[in-house]
Motif scaffolding. Structure first.
Motif, PDB file in Angstrom:
ATOM      1  N   ALA A  91       0.844  -1.188   0.000  1.00  0.00           N
ATOM      2  CA  ALA A  91       0.000   0.000   0.000  1.00  0.00           C
ATOM      3  C   ALA A  91       0.876   1.233   0.000  1.00  0.00           C
ATOM      4  CB  ALA A  91      -0.923   0.015   1.223  1.00  0.00           C
ATOM      5  N   VAL A  92       0.519   2.222  -0.821  1.00  0.00           N
ATOM      6  CA  VAL A  92       1.226   3.500  -0.831  1.00  0.00           C
ATOM      7  C   VAL A  92       0.326   4.556  -0.213  1.00  0.00           C
ATOM      8  CG1 VAL A  92       2.710   2.939  -2.766  1.00  0.00           C
ATOM      9  CG2 VAL A  92       0.489   3.947  -3.214  1.00  0.00           C
ATOM     10  N   ALA A  93       0.918   5.420   0.579  1.00  0.00           N
ATOM     11  CA  ALA A  93       0.146   6.395   1.350  1.00  0.00           C
ATOM     12  C   ALA A  93       0.497   7.815   0.946  1.00  0.00           C
ATOM     13  CB  ALA A  93       0.403   6.207   2.841  1.00  0.00           C
ATOM     14  N   LEU A  94      -0.529   8.643   0.882  1.00  0.00           N
ATOM     15  CA  LEU A  94      -0.360  10.070   0.636  1.00  0.00           C
ATOM     16  C   LEU A  94      -1.530  10.800   1.281  1.00  0.00           C
ATOM     17  CD1 LEU A  94       1.156  12.398  -0.757  1.00  0.00           C
ATOM     18  CD2 LEU A  94      -0.347  12.050  -2.721  1.00  0.00           C
ATOM     19  N   ALA A  95      -1.216  11.771   2.143  1.00  0.00           N
ATOM     20  CA  ALA A  95      -2.248  12.622   2.754  1.00  0.00           C
ATOM     21  C   ALA A  95      -3.349  11.828   3.430  1.00  0.00           C
ATOM     22  CB  ALA A  95      -2.840  13.570   1.705  1.00  0.00           C
TER      23      ALA A  95
ATOM     24  N   GLU B  52     -14.062  14.264  15.507  1.00  0.00           N
ATOM     25  CA  GLU B  52     -15.075  15.264  15.145  1.00  0.00           C
ATOM     26  C   GLU B  52     -14.853  15.879  13.761  1.00  0.00           C
ATOM     27  OE1 GLU B  52     -16.776  17.323  18.951  1.00  0.00           O
ATOM     28  OE2 GLU B  52     -14.588  17.488  19.055  1.00  0.00           O
ATOM     29  N   ASN B  53     -14.023  15.253  12.942  1.00  0.00           N
ATOM     30  CA  ASN B  53     -13.740  15.821  11.621  1.00  0.00           C
ATOM     31  C   ASN B  53     -13.644  14.733  10.567  1.00  0.00           C
ATOM     32  OD1 ASN B  53     -13.461  18.663  11.347  1.00  0.00           O
ATOM     33  ND2 ASN B  53     -11.638  18.575  12.637  1.00  0.00           N
ATOM     34  N   ILE B  54     -14.271  14.954   9.435  1.00  0.00           N
ATOM     35  CA  ILE B  54     -14.055  14.094   8.272  1.00  0.00           C
ATOM     36  C   ILE B  54     -13.005  14.769   7.409  1.00  0.00           C
ATOM     37  CG2 ILE B  54     -15.068  13.084   6.209  1.00  0.00           C
ATOM     38  CD1 ILE B  54     -17.745  13.018   7.674  1.00  0.00           C
ATOM     39  N   ILE B  55     -11.863  14.095   7.223  1.00  0.00           N
ATOM     40  CA  ILE B  55     -10.764  14.690   6.484  1.00  0.00           C
ATOM     41  C   ILE B  55     -10.882  14.393   4.989  1.00  0.00           C
ATOM     42  CG2 ILE B  55      -8.260  14.861   6.280  1.00  0.00           C
ATOM     43  CD1 ILE B  55      -9.448  15.830   8.962  1.00  0.00           C
ATOM     44  N   ASP B  56     -11.201  13.159   4.662  1.00  0.00           N
ATOM     45  CA  ASP B  56     -11.273  12.746   3.256  1.00  0.00           C
ATOM     46  C   ASP B  56     -12.331  11.656   3.151  1.00  0.00           C
ATOM     47  OD1 ASP B  56      -8.750  11.624   0.794  1.00  0.00           O
ATOM     48  OD2 ASP B  56     -10.934  11.700   0.685  1.00  0.00           O
ATOM     49  N   GLU B  57     -13.399  11.925   2.444  1.00  0.00           N
ATOM     50  CA  GLU B  57     -14.449  10.911   2.253  1.00  0.00           C
ATOM     51  C   GLU B  57     -14.605  10.583   0.775  1.00  0.00           C
ATOM     52  OE1 GLU B  57     -18.210  12.253   3.688  1.00  0.00           O
ATOM     53  OE2 GLU B  57     -17.998  14.264   2.823  1.00  0.00           O
ATOM     54  N   SER B  58     -13.535  10.729   0.026  1.00  0.00           N
ATOM     55  CA  SER B  58     -13.606  10.559  -1.426  1.00  0.00           C
ATOM     56  C   SER B  58     -13.952   9.133  -1.851  1.00  0.00           C
ATOM     57  CB  SER B  58     -12.285  10.993  -2.072  1.00  0.00           C
ATOM     58  OG  SER B  58     -11.213  10.228  -1.549  1.00  0.00           O
ATOM     59  N   GLY B  59     -13.763   8.177  -0.963  1.00  0.00           N
ATOM     60  CA  GLY B  59     -14.062   6.793  -1.312  1.00  0.00           C
ATOM     61  C   GLY B  59     -15.433   6.314  -0.850  1.00  0.00           C
ATOM     62  N   MET B  60     -16.163   7.174  -0.232  1.00  0.00           N
ATOM     63  CA  MET B  60     -17.497   6.803   0.290  1.00  0.00           C
ATOM     64  C   MET B  60     -18.544   6.943  -0.811  1.00  0.00           C
ATOM     65  SD  MET B  60     -17.869   6.276   3.764  1.00  0.00           S
ATOM     66  CE  MET B  60     -19.032   7.378   4.567  1.00  0.00           C
ATOM     67  N   SER B  94      -6.078   2.560  12.288  1.00  0.00           N
ATOM     68  CA  SER B  94      -5.775   3.801  12.987  1.00  0.00           C
ATOM     69  C   SER B  94      -4.284   4.085  12.885  1.00  0.00           C
ATOM     70  CB  SER B  94      -6.216   3.740  14.456  1.00  0.00           C
ATOM     71  OG  SER B  94      -5.394   2.874  15.212  1.00  0.00           O
ATOM     72  N   SER B  95      -3.937   5.343  13.088  1.00  0.00           N
ATOM     73  CA  SER B  95      -2.536   5.736  13.096  1.00  0.00           C
ATOM     74  C   SER B  95      -2.376   6.868  14.094  1.00  0.00           C
ATOM     75  CB  SER B  95      -2.070   6.171  11.704  1.00  0.00           C
ATOM     76  OG  SER B  95      -2.655   7.396  11.329  1.00  0.00           O
ATOM     77  N   PRO B  96      -1.160   7.030  14.611  1.00  0.00           N
ATOM     78  CA  PRO B  96      -0.951   8.043  15.642  1.00  0.00           C
ATOM     79  C   PRO B  96      -0.862   9.461  15.102  1.00  0.00           C
ATOM     80  CG  PRO B  96       1.072   6.834  15.267  1.00  0.00           C
ATOM     81  CD  PRO B  96       0.019   6.164  14.454  1.00  0.00           C
ATOM     82  N   LEU B  97      -0.421   9.615  13.860  1.00  0.00           N
ATOM     83  CA  LEU B  97      -0.298  10.966  13.333  1.00  0.00           C
ATOM     84  C   LEU B  97      -0.246  10.927  11.816  1.00  0.00           C
ATOM     85  CD1 LEU B  97       2.922  11.002  12.384  1.00  0.00           C
ATOM     86  CD2 LEU B  97       3.282  11.372  14.807  1.00  0.00           C
ATOM     87  N   GLN B  98      -0.425  12.055  11.223  1.00  0.00           N
ATOM     88  CA  GLN B  98      -0.406  12.153   9.765  1.00  0.00           C
ATOM     89  C   GLN B  98       0.971  12.591   9.314  1.00  0.00           C
ATOM     90  OE1 GLN B  98      -2.949  15.155   8.190  1.00  0.00           O
ATOM     91  NE2 GLN B  98      -2.653  14.575   6.073  1.00  0.00           N
ATOM     92  N   GLY B  99       1.346  12.118   8.174  1.00  0.00           N
ATOM     93  CA  GLY B  99       2.622  12.549   7.645  1.00  0.00           C
ATOM     94  C   GLY B  99       3.483  11.382   7.217  1.00  0.00           C
ATOM     95  N   GLY B 100       4.756  11.568   7.157  1.00  0.00           N
ATOM     96  CA  GLY B 100       5.634  10.535   6.626  1.00  0.00           C
ATOM     97  C   GLY B 100       5.741   9.302   7.477  1.00  0.00           C
ATOM     98  N   ASP B 101       5.324   9.362   8.724  1.00  0.00           N
ATOM     99  CA  ASP B 101       5.454   8.204   9.596  1.00  0.00           C
ATOM    100  C   ASP B 101       4.101   7.591   9.873  1.00  0.00           C
ATOM    101  OD1 ASP B 101       6.775   7.599  12.935  1.00  0.00           O
ATOM    102  OD2 ASP B 101       6.710   6.343  11.146  1.00  0.00           O
ATOM    103  N   GLU B 102       3.276   7.521   8.861  1.00  0.00           N
ATOM    104  CA  GLU B 102       1.893   7.124   9.067  1.00  0.00           C
ATOM    105  C   GLU B 102       1.717   5.619   8.943  1.00  0.00           C
ATOM    106  OE1 GLU B 102      -0.621   9.575   6.763  1.00  0.00           O
ATOM    107  OE2 GLU B 102      -2.370   8.343   7.060  1.00  0.00           O
TER     108      GLU B 102
END
Lengths: 110, 115
Positions: A91-95, B52-60, B94-102
């Motif tokens: 899996a590749v991840a972005l944003a 309390e936030n929807i960040i990306d629902e593009s796949g719904m 789930s993940s602890p944070l967004q970004g390169g270490d996700e």
């Protein structure tokens, strides 16, 4: 639109063989690439995560490489065992959004 | 530290009923993702939420599907008026944070069967 392809779709090897699973992706703008293992009827277990700035990661008998510029990753499994039989997903991840390949189903025969 | 908890493990609904799938992320994780795995298909992204936030629902799908992650309690994926085509395994991560270490941590999934 990111597309992830995994080849081969299925692989059968005798126990003890070394093997390579392939993953390719169309958009090189990624945060990271993650390899997972999925057993039938179960969830996904993370195996290795490679950051976009890294070239490879190793864990035990597993080694994953990443060539972001060419859109490719490989998962190398050394000295395969019957317990390695499962479906392997990349899996590749972005944003915050991960795009998965359809997986390679591995069977290791005793 | 308990992993990502999903319940129920199996859910059977008749066409037209509502399905509610729950996901409790790992302790300390504030990002939740829902994926769907149709029979003989790969995992497809549905939605990405923070508290309390929807960040990306593009796949719904635009209709009948909704997701929430309230300040207190688990994330809920809700499917109204289910149809047979909704039968699938629904995975939460789930993940602890967004970004390169996700790094994503997945639950065991909910298998939804629509009769």
């Amino acid at each position: 639109k990111q597309e992830v392809t995994q080849i081969p779709a299925a692989l059968s090897v005798p126990e003890g063989e070394n093997l390579v699973l392939n993953c390719s992706f169309t958009d090189s703008a990624i945060y990271n690439l993650q390899w997972f293992r999925q057993d039938p009827g179960k969830g996904l277990t993370s195996l290795l995560l490679i950051q976009s700035s890294q070239r490879e990661q190793t864990s035990g008998r597993l080694n994953a490489s990443l060539d972001k510029s060419s859109g490719r990753s490989t998962l190398y499994i050394a000295a395969s065992q019957p317990g390695d039989s499962a479906t392997y997903l990349c899996a590749v991840a972005l944003a915050g959004k991960s795009t998965f390949g359809d997986g390679t189903t591995l069977t290791v025969k005793p | 530290n308990a992993g990502v908890m999903q319940n129920p493990r199996h859910l059977v609904r008749r066409r037209g009923q509502e399905a509610r799938l729950r996901c409790s992320p790992m302790k300390g994780h504030s990002h939740v993702y829902w994926y769907r795995q149709l029979p003989e298909e790969g995992l497809k992204f549905m939605v990405y939420l923070q508290k309390e936030n929807i960040i990306d629902e593009s796949g719904m799908p635009k209709e009948r599907f909704s997701a929430e992650f309230p300040k207190e309690g688990p994330s809920i994926l809700r499917i109204q008026q289910v149809v047979r085509g909704d039968s699938a395994a629904y995975f939460c991560a789930s993940s602890p944070l967004q970004g390169g270490d996700e790094k994503l941590f997945f639950g065991s999934g909910t298998q939804l069967s629509v009769l």
